[in-house]
Write a protein that holds these residues in place. Structure first.
Motif, PDB file in Angstrom:
ATOM      1  N   ARG A   1       0.841  -1.205   0.000  1.00  0.00           N
ATOM      2  CA  ARG A   1       0.000   0.000   0.000  1.00  0.00           C
ATOM      3  C   ARG A   1       0.877   1.256   0.000  1.00  0.00           C
ATOM      4  O   ARG A   1       0.611   2.216  -0.724  1.00  0.00           O
ATOM      5  CB  ARG A   1      -0.923  -0.027   1.222  1.00  0.00           C
ATOM      6  N   ILE A   2       1.922   1.245   0.812  1.00  0.00           N
ATOM      7  CA  ILE A   2       2.818   2.408   0.896  1.00  0.00           C
ATOM      8  C   ILE A   2       3.521   2.626  -0.438  1.00  0.00           C
ATOM      9  O   ILE A   2       3.654   3.775  -0.899  1.00  0.00           O
ATOM     10  CB  ILE A   2       3.819   2.234   2.055  1.00  0.00           C
TER      11      ILE A   2
ATOM     12  N   GLU B   1       1.199   4.354  -2.592  1.00  0.00           N
ATOM     13  CA  GLU B   1       1.074   5.768  -2.202  1.00  0.00           C
ATOM     14  C   GLU B   1       2.195   6.593  -2.830  1.00  0.00           C
ATOM     15  O   GLU B   1       2.000   7.750  -3.182  1.00  0.00           O
ATOM     16  CB  GLU B   1       1.123   5.915  -0.677  1.00  0.00           C
ATOM     17  N   TYR B   2       3.364   5.998  -2.938  1.00  0.00           N
ATOM     18  CA  TYR B   2       4.507   6.666  -3.567  1.00  0.00           C
ATOM     19  C   TYR B   2       4.422   6.584  -5.094  1.00  0.00           C
ATOM     20  O   TYR B   2       5.326   7.034  -5.783  1.00  0.00           O
ATOM     21  CB  TYR B   2       5.830   6.037  -3.091  1.00  0.00           C
ATOM     22  N   GLU B   3       3.342   5.975  -5.598  1.00  0.00           N
ATOM     23  CA  GLU B   3       3.120   5.784  -7.024  1.00  0.00           C
ATOM     24  C   GLU B   3       4.258   5.002  -7.671  1.00  0.00           C
ATOM     25  O   GLU B   3       4.726   5.320  -8.760  1.00  0.00           O
ATOM     26  CB  GLU B   3       2.881   7.127  -7.724  1.00  0.00           C
TER      27      GLU B   3
END
Length: 168
Positions: free
Chosen positions: A37-38, A41-43
């Motif tokens: 997921r993280i 978030e950082y794409e």
């Protein structure tokens, strides 16, 4: 503290991890899901050591997170250091695509198994991931932890202290 066996894992990274770690804790499964997921978030389309480290801290209930807290490594400090390192890394690289799970990530998984065995734990938990991250020289997570003052020796001492208190 309690560790339980992992069940139903979905993503490629999670399946690979499950194959490598048949006796990992439920908490490790949660950390890997958070790392995915993280990374999103950082794409990014890969999971790196930095994402695993942020996930250990974010999950917050494992011995790995307790070591970070004991050493004063907060979420804000950790994310700031990682963001600084990632920005520098992006400026220095021309790589356009990466496979899910960087080589450092795979080394950390293998290192976590070794740390688990050396400590004599029954199953792999977040503290083993943290210790392996500290040994993966050159990785973003290792650089961030060292910049924040955490060494493998200090973390290992903290893990031994915290797990003895929880009497595994």
């Amino acid at each position: 503290h309690e560790c339980r066996a992992v069940g139903g894992i979905r993503s490629t990274i999670e399946r690979t991890l499950a194959d490598m770690l048949p006796r990992s804790s439920q908490r490790v499964a949660e950390v890997i899901k958070l790392a995915n997921r993280i990374a999103r978030e950082y794409e990014l389309e890969y999971v790196g050591t930095e994402h695993v480290l942020l996930a250990i801290q974010s999950e917050g209930t494992g011995v790995g997170a307790a070591v970070l807290k004991k050493r004063g490594i907060t979420a804000d400090k950790l994310r700031a250091e990682i963001d600084k390192l990632i920005k520098k890394q992006m400026e220095e690289t021309w790589v356009f695509g990466r496979l899910p799970g960087t080589p450092h990530f795979k080394n950390v998984v293998a290192g976590a198994i070794k740390q688990c065995q050396e400590i004599g734990a029954k199953e792999l938990c977040t503290e083993h991931l943290l210790l392996a991250l500290l040994l993966e020289n050159g990785s973003v997570a290792c650089k961030a932890l060292k910049a924040l003052g955490l060494t493998h020796d200090h973390a290992l001492a903290d893990v031994r202290e915290l797990t003895a208190a929880g009497s595994r």
